[in-house]
Design a protein around this motif. Structure first.
Motif, mmCIF file in Angstrom:
data_model
loop_
_atom_site.group_PDB
_atom_site.id
_atom_site.type_symbol
_atom_site.label_atom_id
_atom_site.label_comp_id
_atom_site.label_asym_id
_atom_site.label_seq_id
_atom_site.Cartn_x
_atom_site.Cartn_y
_atom_site.Cartn_z
ATOM 1 N N UNK A 161 0.825 -1.208 0.000
ATOM 2 C CA UNK A 161 0.000 0.000 0.000
ATOM 3 C C UNK A 161 0.863 1.264 0.000
ATOM 4 N N UNK A 162 1.994 1.214 0.764
ATOM 5 C CA UNK A 162 2.818 2.435 0.767
ATOM 6 C C UNK A 162 3.515 2.611 -0.579
ATOM 7 N N UNK A 163 3.838 1.477 -1.223
ATOM 8 C CA UNK A 163 4.455 1.559 -2.553
ATOM 9 C C UNK A 163 3.462 2.148 -3.565
ATOM 10 N N UNK A 164 2.224 1.689 -3.500
ATOM 11 C CA UNK A 164 1.190 2.189 -4.418
ATOM 12 C C UNK A 164 0.975 3.677 -4.185
ATOM 13 N N UNK A 165 0.895 4.057 -2.892
ATOM 14 C CA UNK A 165 0.628 5.469 -2.612
ATOM 15 C C UNK A 165 1.793 6.332 -3.113
ATOM 16 N N UNK A 166 3.039 5.801 -3.017
ATOM 17 C CA UNK A 166 4.202 6.548 -3.540
ATOM 18 C C UNK A 166 4.104 6.655 -5.073
ATOM 19 N N UNK A 167 3.733 5.536 -5.718
ATOM 20 C CA UNK A 167 3.654 5.544 -7.178
ATOM 21 C C UNK A 167 2.481 6.365 -7.691
ATOM 22 N N UNK A 168 1.468 6.565 -6.829
ATOM 23 C CA UNK A 168 0.287 7.313 -7.278
ATOM 24 C C UNK A 168 0.570 8.805 -7.430
ATOM 25 N N UNK A 169 1.697 9.258 -6.877
ATOM 26 C CA UNK A 169 2.013 10.680 -7.008
ATOM 27 C C UNK A 169 2.210 10.998 -8.487
ATOM 28 N N UNK A 170 1.407 11.917 -9.011
ATOM 29 C CA UNK A 170 1.598 12.239 -10.423
ATOM 30 C C UNK A 170 2.873 13.035 -10.653
ATOM 31 N N UNK A 171 3.369 12.995 -11.868
ATOM 32 C CA UNK A 171 4.505 13.843 -12.231
ATOM 33 C C UNK A 171 3.947 15.218 -12.554
ATOM 34 N N UNK A 172 4.399 16.202 -11.804
ATOM 35 C CA UNK A 172 3.917 17.567 -12.055
ATOM 36 C C UNK A 172 4.915 18.325 -12.912
ATOM 37 N N UNK A 173 4.403 19.132 -13.791
ATOM 38 C CA UNK A 173 5.268 20.006 -14.580
ATOM 39 C C UNK A 173 4.691 21.414 -14.503
ATOM 40 N N UNK A 174 5.568 22.353 -14.220
ATOM 41 C CA UNK A 174 5.109 23.747 -14.127
ATOM 42 C C UNK A 174 5.733 24.552 -15.254
ATOM 43 N N UNK A 175 4.925 25.372 -15.873
ATOM 44 C CA UNK A 175 5.383 26.201 -16.996
ATOM 45 C C UNK A 175 5.136 27.660 -16.621
ATOM 46 N N UNK A 176 6.047 28.171 -15.828
ATOM 47 C CA UNK A 176 5.867 29.551 -15.362
ATOM 48 C C UNK A 176 6.120 30.516 -16.515
ATOM 49 N N UNK A 177 5.532 31.678 -16.434
ATOM 50 C CA UNK A 177 5.837 32.698 -17.436
ATOM 51 C C UNK A 177 5.914 34.059 -16.782
ATOM 52 N N UNK A 178 6.628 34.935 -17.472
ATOM 53 C CA UNK A 178 6.800 36.282 -16.924
ATOM 54 C C UNK A 178 5.607 37.143 -17.317
ATOM 55 N N UNK A 179 5.383 38.180 -16.546
ATOM 56 C CA UNK A 179 4.324 39.125 -16.889
ATOM 57 C C UNK A 179 2.954 38.485 -16.801
ATOM 58 N N UNK A 180 1.987 39.070 -17.526
ATOM 59 C CA UNK A 180 0.624 38.547 -17.429
ATOM 60 C C UNK A 180 0.303 37.541 -18.537
ATOM 61 N N UNK A 181 1.293 37.232 -19.382
ATOM 62 C CA UNK A 181 1.113 36.181 -20.388
ATOM 63 C C UNK A 181 0.570 36.661 -21.723
ATOM 64 N N UNK A 182 0.130 37.914 -21.796
ATOM 65 C CA UNK A 182 -0.450 38.400 -23.062
ATOM 66 C C UNK A 182 0.621 38.709 -24.110
ATOM 67 N N UNK A 183 1.896 38.689 -23.679
ATOM 68 C CA UNK A 183 2.945 39.031 -24.661
ATOM 69 C C UNK A 183 3.259 37.867 -25.605
#
Ligand code: NAP
Length: 364
Positions: free
Chosen positions: A293-315
């Motif tokens: 169960x602890x192995x499954x719970x560890x594997x259940x963590x999704x891979x997160x990816x963040x795509x930060x951007x500068x400013x308000x993004x309209x550029x």
């Protein structure tokens, strides 16, 4: 790189966002702003250090030093303001939806082609880093073949007939204001839908206040989409593939984070087959169950990816328009005119299914 001179047509909410966004781009010069009233143009010019302000849109587009006009007026006005700008010899970046309906879009596209001028819909979400990386991730087979998209954009709004979003005379309604974002995502994944089933709730001001949609595509894929002014939805997108799922986190119109889970991570017994049977037998022992169960719970963590951007993004959309202008391109491959037209055809079909027409479309 030569600098590009921008003119902004209209001075409302999104025009201000765009003016702020342009400040991120060293080669963008916001040269002029046009409003229906000189005073409004001057106030805008002062707030964003714009050297020239015009008392009318007609005067703005006549400025010989402007390279491109950004159109930020209500949906019903896009057609007229695109025409005005193109006929004055100006390239155009026009807010979403590109026009009110597909027929208007066809006419604008024909004029842009005839004038040999750059023209693009400002569907700003498409240009954000996350959306630009999405096809690459899918190509890398992170979740297998995407079979189903579930996406929504609902925002609870207080009914106000003065608000352009509730006003049919200005092209209001949840579909054109919010629904276009999930529809554009389905279009980005699979192109034009081959079947469309939808249902709209038309409110007391005669615009759709909530619409649900099921789109089918030639690839054998489906999209289940919703938009609303009546409730605030999760504002997420789930791409469900043959091997896993990818979630674009809220808010869908300004995405910066996604997570990926393969099905074996979600539930290893699903893909276990014979192994799944052995695992169930072994799990009868408490110690095995605890470790498992602890192995499954560890594997259940999704891979997160963040795509930060500068400013308000309209550029990002502005940068793409400038890149195209500098390279002499008349269209962007990120948001081609044929796709803007196809999205409008989808919007037209959905509105037709609810017998929802805008006043200027009603001919008696
Ligand atoms: N990309 C995004 O994130 C985003 C966000 C919101 C909206 N939008 C789109 O951007 C467009 C404008 O939306 P908005 O929220 O900025 O609207 P808004 O705040 O109401 O501003 C619209 C502006 O258009 C001008 N206008 C011209 N004819 C008008 C008329 N008949 N009635 C009212 N205003 C008129 C006005 O500028 P002047 O008084 O200076 O002439 C007004 O300030 C819409 O097409 C919308 O779909 C995009």
């Amino acid at each position: 790189m030569t600098s590009i001179n921008w003119g902004i047509l209209g001075t409302g909410y999104v025009a201000k966002q765009f003016a702020q966004g342009l400040q991120q781009l060293p080669y963008a010069k916001l040269l002029a702003v046009g409003s229906r009233q000189l005073e409004t143009a001057q106030q805008f010019a002062q707030a964003f250090q714009v050297p020239r302000s015009y008392h009318s849109y007609e005067a703005l587009v006549q400025d010989q030093e402007i390279d491109i006009i950004y159109i930020a007026t209500p949906n019903t006005e896009h057609y007229e303001h695109c025409l005005l700008s193109l006929q004055a010899g100006k390239a155009v970046l026009c807010e979403k939806p590109f026009t009110l309906n597909a027929q208007q879009a066809r006419e604008i596209i024909a004029v842009a082609h005839a004038q040999k001028l750059f023209c693009m819909e400002a569907l700003w979400t498409r240009f954000l880093p996350l959306m630009q990386q999405l096809p690459l991730l899918l190509k890398a087979d992170v979740i297998g073949e995407v079979k189903l998209l579930i996406a929504d954009f609902g925002l609870r709004l207080k009914f106000n007939p003065q608000d352009r979003r509730f006003n049919p005379a200005l092209g209001g309604g949840a579909l054109l204001d919010l629904g276009i974002y999930p529809i554009a995502l389905a279009s980005y994944l699979w192109g034009r839908p081959t079947t469309i089933h939808s249902h709209s709730l038309i409110g007391k001001s005669q615009v759709d206040e909530q619409t649900t949609m099921i789109l089918g595509h030639a690839q054998g894929t489906q999209a289940l989409l919703a938009c609303s002014f009546l409730t605030t939805t999760p504002q997420e997108a789930l791409l469900l593939g043959t091997h896993g799922r990818l979630k674009i986190h809220a808010p869908l119109y300004r995405p910066a984070k996604l997570s990926i889970q393969s099905f074996s991570e979600i539930d290893p017994t699903l893909t276990g087959g014979h192994r799944g049977g052995i695992v169930s037998r072994l799990k009868q022992w408490r110690v095995v169950r605890t470790v498992y169960d602890s192995l499954v719970s560890w594997r259940q963590q999704p891979t997160n990816k963040t795509f930060a951007y500068q400013g308000n993004g309209y550029h990002y959309e502005a940068a793409e328009a400038m890149r195209c202008l500098q390279q002499g391109l008349l269209e962007s491959q990120i948001m081609p005119l044929a796709e803007s037209l196809s999205i409008l055809e989808t919007l037209d079909t959905i509105r037709a299914q609810a017998n929802f027409k805008y006043p200027i479309e009603i001919t008696e």
